[in-house]
Design an enzyme around this catalytic site. Structure first.
Site, short mmCIF file in Angstrom:
data_model
loop_
_atom_site.label_atom_id
_atom_site.label_comp_id
_atom_site.label_asym_id
_atom_site.label_seq_id
_atom_site.Cartn_x
_atom_site.Cartn_y
_atom_site.Cartn_z
N TYR A 94 0.87 -1.18 0.00
CA TYR A 94 0.00 0.00 0.00
C TYR A 94 0.90 1.22 0.00
CZ TYR A 94 -4.42 2.40 1.29
OH TYR A 94 -5.56 3.18 1.32
N ASP A 103 -8.36 -0.80 11.39
CA ASP A 103 -9.41 -1.80 11.31
C ASP A 103 -9.33 -2.61 10.02
OD1 ASP A 103 -10.03 0.50 9.87
OD2 ASP A 103 -12.18 0.36 10.23
#
Length: 250
Positions: A94, A103
């Site tokens: 990422y 989360d």
């Protein structure tokens, strides 16, 4: 040969989200207690230490700033404050890992715990809807973020002159015959077909991909998403518990 039996661990797992705080107690891999509250307080957490012999604790939060709670957990248990670098069993591909929601990472870890060695699409239906790709080599590739169920309903009310606010529920039909139903049906079925279309698109690249639904609004949608493999409302908590066991047993 004698099998070595490791002593069981009791873990306190805390997920502080945008609208609710979810707290669970795990004995090894088994969730033995769960509750959800709007706010987490020190007396609230102290009750768990009265009821259970907590060995380890972990917090994942979108905006955690209560130092007295961290200090308490550090004194009473082996405490972990979860972030993107806590767990080494998941590779994060990422571009901005420092902006990646904790989360989303925890849900990916939980998904791999439930369905290991598989290509997974993790769809978290909460305040927002997140679509995240996790491949069988335990790599998190990223995904998309879209408005959640209530967010769609509320935005139609807030940004128009006359559209009403309606309560979330599963529609009894497909075509709204009044304005309240039109708002509800539009928000609900828009999400269903958005998810279905996203799954079909991912299947073009990963024909064997398995779909896991999670998040607080999962009960509204799990029977309408026909291509769902598993529905696990508390996948984030499962992932956080896995983080504890991986660290403690390393």
């Amino acid at each position: 040969m004698y099998k070595v039996v490791l002593p069981s661990m009791t873990n306190l797992v805390i997920d502080i989200g945008n609208t609710r705080t979810k707290v669970a107690v795990f004995e090894d891999d088994n969730m033995i207690d769960f509750c959800a509250e709007e706010l987490v307080t020190l007396p609230f957490l102290k009750d768990f230490f009265t009821k259970y012999p907590i060995d380890n604790s972990i917090i994942s939060s979108v905006s955690f700033g209560k130092r007295e709670i961290s200090n308490f957990l550090e004194k009473k248990s082996n405490f972990i404050e979860f972030d993107a670098s806590t767990y080494t069993g998941l590779k994060i591909d990422y571009e901005t890992p420092y902006t990646l929601g904790k989360d989303r990472i925890a849900a990916a870890i939980g998904a791999l715990e439930i369905v290991p060695d598989s290509n997974l699409l993790v769809i978290d239906i909460g305040s927002c809807i997140t679509f995240d790709l996790v491949t069988q080599d335990s790599t998190f590739h990223g995904g998309n973020i879209a408005p959640g169920f209530y967010m769609r309903i509320k935005s139609m009310h807030d940004y128009t002159a006359k559209l009403p606010i309606v309560k979330q529920r599963i529609p009894t039909g497909f075509i709204g015959k009044n304005t309240k139903d039109a708002v509800l049906f539009g928000a609900y079925w828009g999400i269903v077909y958005e998810i279905d279309s996203f799954i079909r698109r991912m299947q073009q690249e990963y024909p064997d991909i398995k779909v896991i639904l999670t998040g607080g609004d999962t009960p509204y949608f799990e029977n309408s998403i026909k291509q769902c493999t598993f529905a696990v409302s508390n996948l984030v908590l499962v992932g956080l518990n896995k983080v504890i066991s991986s660290i403690v047993n390393s």
